[in-house]
Structures are given as structure tokens and as C-alpha cells.
Design a protein around this motif. Sequence first.
Motif, PDB file in Angstrom:
ATOM      1  N   LYS A  18      36.577  -0.633 -28.799  1.00 14.24           N
ATOM      2  CA  LYS A  18      35.268   0.011 -29.044  1.00 14.24           C
ATOM      3  C   LYS A  18      34.481  -0.048 -27.746  1.00 14.24           C
ATOM      4  O   LYS A  18      34.408  -1.111 -27.108  1.00 14.24           O
ATOM      5  N   LYS A  19      33.899   1.057 -27.370  1.00 10.64           N
ATOM      6  CA  LYS A  19      33.115   1.069 -26.123  1.00 10.64           C
ATOM      7  C   LYS A  19      31.974   0.068 -26.240  1.00 10.64           C
ATOM      8  O   LYS A  19      31.320  -0.031 -27.276  1.00 10.64           O
ATOM      9  N   ALA A  20      31.760  -0.675 -25.145  1.00  5.72           N
ATOM     10  CA  ALA A  20      30.704  -1.691 -25.153  1.00  5.72           C
ATOM     11  C   ALA A  20      30.197  -1.896 -23.732  1.00  5.72           C
ATOM     12  O   ALA A  20      30.808  -1.410 -22.773  1.00  5.72           O
ATOM     13  N   SER A  21      29.095  -2.622 -23.618  1.00  2.00           N
ATOM     14  CA  SER A  21      28.523  -2.828 -22.284  1.00  2.00           C
ATOM     15  C   SER A  21      29.141  -4.029 -21.587  1.00  2.00           C
ATOM     16  O   SER A  21      28.970  -4.202 -20.375  1.00  2.00           O
ATOM     17  N   GLU A  22      29.851  -4.857 -22.351  1.00  2.00           N
ATOM     18  CA  GLU A  22      30.566  -5.950 -21.708  1.00  2.00           C
ATOM     19  C   GLU A  22      31.865  -6.230 -22.457  1.00  2.00           C
ATOM     20  O   GLU A  22      32.019  -5.859 -23.623  1.00  2.00           O
ATOM     21  N   TYR A  23      32.771  -6.936 -21.757  1.00  4.37           N
ATOM     22  CA  TYR A  23      34.085  -7.228 -22.343  1.00  4.37           C
ATOM     23  C   TYR A  23      33.938  -8.312 -23.405  1.00  4.37           C
ATOM     24  O   TYR A  23      33.248  -9.324 -23.221  1.00  4.37           O
ATOM     25  N   LYS A  24      34.611  -8.065 -24.540  1.00  7.67           N
ATOM     26  CA  LYS A  24      34.662  -9.092 -25.586  1.00  7.67           C
ATOM     27  C   LYS A  24      35.979  -8.945 -26.331  1.00  7.67           C
ATOM     28  O   LYS A  24      36.423  -7.832 -26.608  1.00  7.67           O
ATOM     29  N   LEU A  25      36.613 -10.078 -26.651  1.00  3.79           N
ATOM     30  CA  LEU A  25      37.867 -10.055 -27.418  1.00  3.79           C
ATOM     31  C   LEU A  25      37.679 -10.791 -28.731  1.00  3.79           C
ATOM     32  O   LEU A  25      37.265 -11.949 -28.757  1.00  3.79           O
ATOM     33  N   ASN A  26      37.976 -10.089 -29.845  1.00  5.64           N
ATOM     34  CA  ASN A  26      38.015 -10.708 -31.174  1.00  5.64           C
ATOM     35  C   ASN A  26      39.482 -10.836 -31.540  1.00  5.64           C
ATOM     36  O   ASN A  26      40.135  -9.854 -31.821  1.00  5.64           O
ATOM     37  N   LEU A  27      39.999 -12.062 -31.553  1.00  9.59           N
ATOM     38  CA  LEU A  27      41.435 -12.252 -31.783  1.00  9.59           C
ATOM     39  C   LEU A  27      41.694 -12.983 -33.080  1.00  9.59           C
ATOM     40  O   LEU A  27      41.149 -14.047 -33.347  1.00  9.59           O
ATOM     41  N   LYS A  48      40.996  -6.275 -17.134  1.00  9.57           N
ATOM     42  CA  LYS A  48      40.505  -6.326 -15.743  1.00  9.57           C
ATOM     43  C   LYS A  48      41.319  -5.370 -14.873  1.00  9.57           C
ATOM     44  O   LYS A  48      40.758  -4.592 -14.098  1.00  9.57           O
ATOM     45  N   ASN A  49      42.646  -5.416 -15.007  1.00  6.83           N
ATOM     46  CA  ASN A  49      43.519  -4.566 -14.191  1.00  6.83           C
ATOM     47  C   ASN A  49      43.322  -3.085 -14.489  1.00  6.83           C
ATOM     48  O   ASN A  49      43.623  -2.231 -13.650  1.00  6.83           O
ATOM     49  N   ASN A  50      42.828  -2.805 -15.691  1.00  6.61           N
ATOM     50  CA  ASN A  50      42.626  -1.408 -16.082  1.00  6.61           C
ATOM     51  C   ASN A  50      41.163  -0.994 -16.038  1.00  6.61           C
ATOM     52  O   ASN A  50      40.796   0.074 -16.520  1.00  6.61           O
ATOM     53  N   ASN A  51      40.334  -1.867 -15.460  1.00 10.78           N
ATOM     54  CA  ASN A  51      38.893  -1.580 -15.339  1.00 10.78           C
ATOM     55  C   ASN A  51      38.279  -1.186 -16.673  1.00 10.78           C
ATOM     56  O   ASN A  51      37.491  -0.233 -16.760  1.00 10.78           O
ATOM     57  N   LEU A  52      38.650  -1.913 -17.705  1.00 15.84           N
ATOM     58  CA  LEU A  52      38.157  -1.559 -19.034  1.00 15.84           C
ATOM     59  C   LEU A  52      37.120  -2.563 -19.499  1.00 15.84           C
ATOM     60  O   LEU A  52      37.400  -3.750 -19.626  1.00 15.84           O
ATOM     61  N   VAL A  53      35.911  -2.051 -19.724  1.00 14.29           N
ATOM     62  CA  VAL A  53      34.851  -2.884 -20.290  1.00 14.29           C
ATOM     63  C   VAL A  53      34.645  -2.398 -21.715  1.00 14.29           C
ATOM     64  O   VAL A  53      34.157  -1.286 -21.937  1.00 14.29           O
ATOM     65  N   ALA A  54      35.052  -3.215 -22.668  1.00 18.51           N
ATOM     66  CA  ALA A  54      35.017  -2.772 -24.060  1.00 18.51           C
ATOM     67  C   ALA A  54      35.119  -3.981 -24.971  1.00 18.51           C
ATOM     68  O   ALA A  54      35.461  -5.082 -24.537  1.00 18.51           O
ATOM     69  N   GLU A  55      34.830  -3.741 -26.261  1.00 19.05           N
ATOM     70  CA  GLU A  55      35.055  -4.790 -27.255  1.00 19.05           C
ATOM     71  C   GLU A  55      36.425  -4.526 -27.861  1.00 19.05           C
ATOM     72  O   GLU A  55      36.669  -3.461 -28.446  1.00 19.05           O
ATOM     73  N   ALA A  75      45.979   2.607 -27.249  1.00 18.27           N
ATOM     74  CA  ALA A  75      44.579   2.711 -27.677  1.00 18.27           C
ATOM     75  C   ALA A  75      43.715   3.249 -26.541  1.00 18.27           C
ATOM     76  O   ALA A  75      42.855   4.114 -26.746  1.00 18.27           O
ATOM     77  N   LYS A  76      43.953   2.744 -25.339  1.00  9.88           N
ATOM     78  CA  LYS A  76      43.172   3.189 -24.173  1.00  9.88           C
ATOM     79  C   LYS A  76      43.401   4.688 -23.914  1.00  9.88           C
ATOM     80  O   LYS A  76      42.462   5.447 -23.667  1.00  9.88           O
TER      81      LYS A  76
END
Lengths: 82, 278
Positions: A18-27, A48-55, A75-76
Motif C-alpha cells: 500500500k502506498k505510504a509516506s514511510e516504510y512499514k512491514l506488517n508480518l 531499499k534496493n528497489n527504492n520502495l517506500v510503502a506499507e 505486487a510491485k
Amino acid sequence: MTVTAGTLESNDCLVTIKKASEYKLNLKSIVIKQYGKHIEQLVANWAKNNNLVAEITIDDKGALDKTIIARLETAKQRMETK
Amino acid sequence: MNARTFQFIPGNNPSMLQSSQLLGADAIIIDLEDSVSIDEKDSARKLVQKHVEELKNKQCMVGVRINPTDSKFWEDDLAITNKLNLDFILVPKASVDSLKQIKTKINKDVDIIVLIESANSLLDIKNILAFDQQIKAALFGAEDYAADMNIVRTSKGNEIEWARNYFVINCVAQNKLAIDTPFTDSDDFEGLRNDTLYVKSIGFKSRSCVNPRHIDTIHEVLNPTLEEYKEAKEIVELNEQFKKEGKGVFSYKGKMVDLPIVKRCLAIIDICETRGLY
């Protein structure tokens, strides 16, 4: 915007991005005690390697690293084509 | 190409992909077509890519069934498979026209297996097999063939008897491996054995399967027997002796042995020794 990939079948994982303003992982994982930290690191490095900032939410049913990465990449890609 | 069994593996199933090398088949066909829903083609492609890329110490041949050329998926499939170290690509709904399209995109180093699964493709099998040297084998898809013919499939297989014979004769005539259709009754092992004995008797050396529990039975039936192996070795040794004497034909146990028989014996020895059967 939210995209998913994968399934809840054995040895698979359901990934939601889900697009977000910062990285977060719900595992959530059936092997969270044994591999929780490893999966967290794997996903963080991938993001990080894919420059993805998302939840990112992962419901893991014992997926190998290559399966987790495959579902994340799918998903990306789906997010990029939406 | 030499394999007794080709096991289908659904391409979007991580569990089956992981265990595929341990099933005991001589070859696996990772499927991007019928076993993958339209909405998940991208997902399956990526999963297959990751799993095959990391494959070490392959225990069997590995190939992929791509989507047919009348779909919108086949070019993306080949874009991925061309990057992988695969032994073969299985082309569904094979025809001369579809192969012309495939040839413009496929890696030149990978073998092609054509899937013959309609009345038209069966009748044109001679031209399909002759189309290109990259084609090494053909697989008979009896279920789709039966659907095309609007006939009912049975475990006895009378309805596909002519088709099977026509298929294998054409494959043998062009020195391509003939791979028979899967036996679809999962629990009927006696039926599987009898059906495999029948296809062996008409010239098939290989069979595809959708149920890994069928692999051992198929191997038992298709393997040369110990007696056949011993006899093959005796004939080959005798042939060497007679060759030195300038004789191309000789008698063995009352039967004439010439070059085609010797070649068949060499193939038997090769199968037995490369598989470590005896």
C-alpha cells in the motif's frame, strides 16, 4: 492504492503493498519465531534496493526467500501498471 | 532427448515447484498455461523465474510450457524463459504458423517440444515435426484432442487408438521422442500399467503425467527388462566381432540381426546404463 500477490497456500505468502509516506512491514508468519527476523531483514533490504517506500503486509505460510521475493516483485509490478 | 516421464508442475504453486526435483521424474514441465489463471500469469512467471534461477544440481530435465501464440501472454513468457537455463520449451496448440511466430522470439539453444492437441495438428504432424531442427519431441494431448473431436475420453482409450498410432509413427519416422498423454485416473494403477504397456507396444518410449504417484509405475513399464539389457549387450558384442570379419548381418538365437537391431540394442544399453538400472 493497494495491490496484492500470492496466496495463503502452504509454502506461499500473501503480499499486500500500500502506498505510504514511510516504510512499514506488517508480518504474520507460521514460522515467526524461527524466521521472523530473517524475513523482516529480507523484505527491508528488498524495499531499499528497489527504492520502495510503502506499507507492506505479509501473511506467510512458510514461503522460501525466493517465493517471498517473487511475490513482492509481482505486487510491485502490479502497482506500477495500475 | 531421452526421458521416460515428463511431470507437469503448476507454475504458480511454490510448494510443488520446491519439491519438483524430488519427485523422481526424468523431466518436469513447469506450466504457465492451463494450470495458471488469466489473472495470475504475471505472478506465475515471476515465481518460476525465481525458482529456476536458483536451481542448483538439477536432478532432472527442466522445461516450461508457455502460453499459446493465440494468447497475449506467450511473448512475455519467452522473455523470461530465454533468460533461464532450461532444457526445453513446450509449445501448446502447436502448428506450423505458431512455430513461425515462436521462432522469432525463442532462444536458439533450447529444445522445443510440440504439443499436438487437435485434429488439425495431428493431421499436420509431419510438417510440424519437420519445421525446425530445434524440435526434438512431441507430446500428445489427448484430453484437448478429444474435446476438439467432441468425443468422450475413457480409461481404455479405444477412442484415441488411431490417433496414438498415427502420432507415434510420425515421431519415429522423424527421429523425435514421442511422449504419450497423461493417464488421468489418479488411483487406477492397474489401468495405468495396462495403458502404459499398450503404448509401449506401439512404440512410445515416454509418457507425461499430472500425478507424481504415477512416475514409478511408468518407469517400471517403460524400462528395458534385465533380460532385454543382457540380450542387447550380447548382440552388440557379437556385432563387434562379426564387423571385424566384414559381416554386417548375422544370426542370433535363430533371428537375423542387422544394423537397425544393433541400434535398438545400443539405445537399450544407453537407457539402462545412464539410469543405473542394472
